[in-house]
Design a protein around this motif. Structure first.
Motif, short mmCIF file in Angstrom:
data_model
loop_
_atom_site.label_atom_id
_atom_site.label_comp_id
_atom_site.label_asym_id
_atom_site.label_seq_id
_atom_site.Cartn_x
_atom_site.Cartn_y
_atom_site.Cartn_z
N TYR A 27 0.83 -1.20 0.00
CA TYR A 27 0.00 0.00 0.00
C TYR A 27 0.87 1.25 0.00
CZ TYR A 27 -4.26 -2.72 0.87
OH TYR A 27 -5.32 -3.59 0.76
N TYR A 30 2.19 1.85 -3.42
CA TYR A 30 1.15 2.43 -4.27
C TYR A 30 1.03 3.93 -4.03
CZ TYR A 30 -0.62 -2.10 -5.88
OH TYR A 30 -0.76 -3.33 -6.48
N ALA A 41 4.54 1.35 -7.91
CA ALA A 41 3.33 0.53 -8.01
C ALA A 41 3.61 -0.75 -8.76
CB ALA A 41 2.21 1.31 -8.68
N THR A 69 -6.39 -2.99 -7.61
CA THR A 69 -6.12 -1.55 -7.51
C THR A 69 -5.07 -1.15 -8.54
OG1 THR A 69 -6.68 -1.49 -5.16
CG2 THR A 69 -5.28 0.27 -5.98
N GLY A 73 -6.27 1.16 -11.52
CA GLY A 73 -5.56 2.44 -11.46
C GLY A 73 -4.80 2.71 -12.74
N TRP A 99 -8.82 8.63 -5.75
CA TRP A 99 -9.31 7.25 -5.74
C TRP A 99 -8.23 6.31 -5.18
CZ3 TRP A 99 -7.23 3.15 -8.53
CH2 TRP A 99 -7.98 1.98 -8.55
N LEU A 100 -7.00 6.48 -5.64
CA LEU A 100 -5.90 5.62 -5.18
C LEU A 100 -5.64 5.80 -3.69
CD1 LEU A 100 -3.62 3.64 -5.92
CD2 LEU A 100 -2.19 5.64 -6.37
N ARG A 103 -8.42 4.09 -1.64
CA ARG A 103 -8.29 2.62 -1.63
C ARG A 103 -7.15 2.16 -0.74
NH1 ARG A 103 -11.26 -0.67 -5.54
NH2 ARG A 103 -9.60 -2.19 -5.54
N CYS A 104 -6.05 2.89 -0.76
CA CYS A 104 -4.91 2.51 0.09
C CYS A 104 -5.23 2.72 1.57
CB CYS A 104 -3.66 3.30 -0.30
SG CYS A 104 -2.97 2.76 -1.89
#
Length: 125
Positions: A27, A30, A41, A69, A73, A99-100, A103-104
């Protein structure tokens, strides 16, 4: 008779604690990809593919969530890159970054609570 005595004194061992360091690193990779242009990533998704299926169910769901993801992504960031020629891509890139991050953060929270992330199959958050 001694067999019964041994069976009655069986000690049930608690399961080993699950190490969540690697999914947390993924995570973090990312999140760092926002600055590195996606390079970290790529490292993160390779790690997720390698360790997927080698832990308890809830941890495997995190690896699946991380792989999804990455690919979703990648699609969002490529789409925003193409649309930058019409200027809407800059807004879409910002939306993809948000968004990223969401999610993380959801993934980090799930790891801390030792449960799988919510809505693993969603394309949104």
């Amino acid at each position: 008779m001694s067999d019964n005595l041994q069976n009655d004194n069986v000690v049930i061992e608690s399961p080993e604690p699950v190490d969540t360091t690697l999914p947390m690193v993924i995570y973090a990779l990312y999140l760092a990809s926002i600055v590195t242009g996606g390079l970290t990533a790529l490292v993160g998704v390779v790690i997720a593919y390698v360790y997927r299926g080698k832990g308890p169910e809830w941890l495997d769901q995190h690896y699946r969530y991380q792989v999804r993801t990455f690919w979703i992504g990648l699609l969002y960031f490529c789409l925003s890159g193409v649309l930058m020629f019409v200027l809407i891509g800059f807004v879409l890139w910002l939306v993809a970054v948000v968004w990223l991050v969401i999610r993380c953060v959801k993934g980090f929270k799930g790891l801390q609570e030792k449960r799988s992330p919510e809505n693993v199959d969603t394309w949104l958050v």
